[in-house]
Scaffold this motif. Structure first.
Motif, PDB file in Angstrom:
ATOM      1  N   THR A   1       2.725  -3.930  -5.714  1.00  0.00           N
ATOM      2  CA  THR A   1       2.607  -5.351  -5.398  1.00  0.00           C
ATOM      3  C   THR A   1       2.830  -5.669  -3.922  1.00  0.00           C
ATOM      4  O   THR A   1       2.120  -6.488  -3.344  1.00  0.00           O
ATOM      5  N   CYS A   2       3.802  -5.024  -3.284  1.00  0.00           N
ATOM      6  CA  CYS A   2       4.142  -5.366  -1.895  1.00  0.00           C
ATOM      7  C   CYS A   2       3.251  -4.646  -0.890  1.00  0.00           C
ATOM      8  O   CYS A   2       3.403  -4.852   0.311  1.00  0.00           O
TER       9      CYS A   2
ATOM     10  N   ALA B   1       5.555  -1.916   1.414  1.00  0.00           N
ATOM     11  CA  ALA B   1       6.686  -2.331   2.239  1.00  0.00           C
ATOM     12  C   ALA B   1       8.050  -1.979   1.645  1.00  0.00           C
ATOM     13  O   ALA B   1       9.075  -2.383   2.180  1.00  0.00           O
TER      14      ALA B   1
ATOM     15  N   SER C   1       9.462  -3.139  -0.931  1.00  0.00           N
ATOM     16  CA  SER C   1      10.202  -4.361  -1.246  1.00  0.00           C
ATOM     17  C   SER C   1       9.958  -4.899  -2.653  1.00  0.00           C
ATOM     18  O   SER C   1      10.415  -5.988  -2.967  1.00  0.00           O
ATOM     19  N   CYS C   2       9.247  -4.146  -3.504  1.00  0.00           N
ATOM     20  CA  CYS C   2       9.010  -4.680  -4.848  1.00  0.00           C
ATOM     21  C   CYS C   2       9.444  -3.724  -5.966  1.00  0.00           C
ATOM     22  O   CYS C   2       9.778  -4.166  -7.047  1.00  0.00           O
TER      23      CYS C   2
ATOM     24  N   CYS D   1       5.220   4.401  -2.485  1.00  0.00           N
ATOM     25  CA  CYS D   1       4.685   3.857  -1.231  1.00  0.00           C
ATOM     26  C   CYS D   1       5.322   4.503  -0.010  1.00  0.00           C
ATOM     27  O   CYS D   1       4.773   4.432   1.095  1.00  0.00           O
TER      28      CYS D   1
END
Length: 107
Positions: free
Chosen positions: A38-39, A42, A44-45, A88
């Motif tokens: 989703t991010c 980054a 962050s998700c 990621c």
């Protein structure tokens, strides 16, 4: 060379994929519909949370600081293991040919 990746999904089904060296592992998994990402990479998700198998942690590099914080945040919702990573944050390289991993439960 396109490193081969063996992925076990939530149901335990095995799938063999080819990944492009230099790309984040998350992109290959996302393109196959196995994670959301989703991010966009980054850290962050947590929607690309995986468990590495068979001592692949060493060849995938160390967790980044941001990745560690994100995994800590996931602990309230899913099991985080020593072999937990965010796909990621893993850049595919030729040495990763044969890697195997499990898709972690999603929150």
């Amino acid at each position: 060379m396109m490193p081969k990746i063996t992925v076990f999904n939530q149901d335990g089904n095995e799938q063999s994929l080819s990944a492009r060296a230099g790309d984040p592992l998350m992109e290959t998994l996302r393109d196959e519909g196995l994670v959301e990402g989703t991010c966009g990479g980054a850290a962050s998700c947590g929607t690309c949370h995986i468990y590495l198998r068979d001592n692949w942690s060493e060849k995938c590099g160390e967790r980044t600081e941001d990745e560690g914080y994100m995994l800590e945040g996931l602990e309230e919702h899913v099991e985080v293991k020593d072999v937990s990573r965010l796909a990621c944050q893993i850049i595919v390289n030729d040495e990763m040919d044969g890697i195997s991993l499990d898709i972690a439960p999603q929150i």
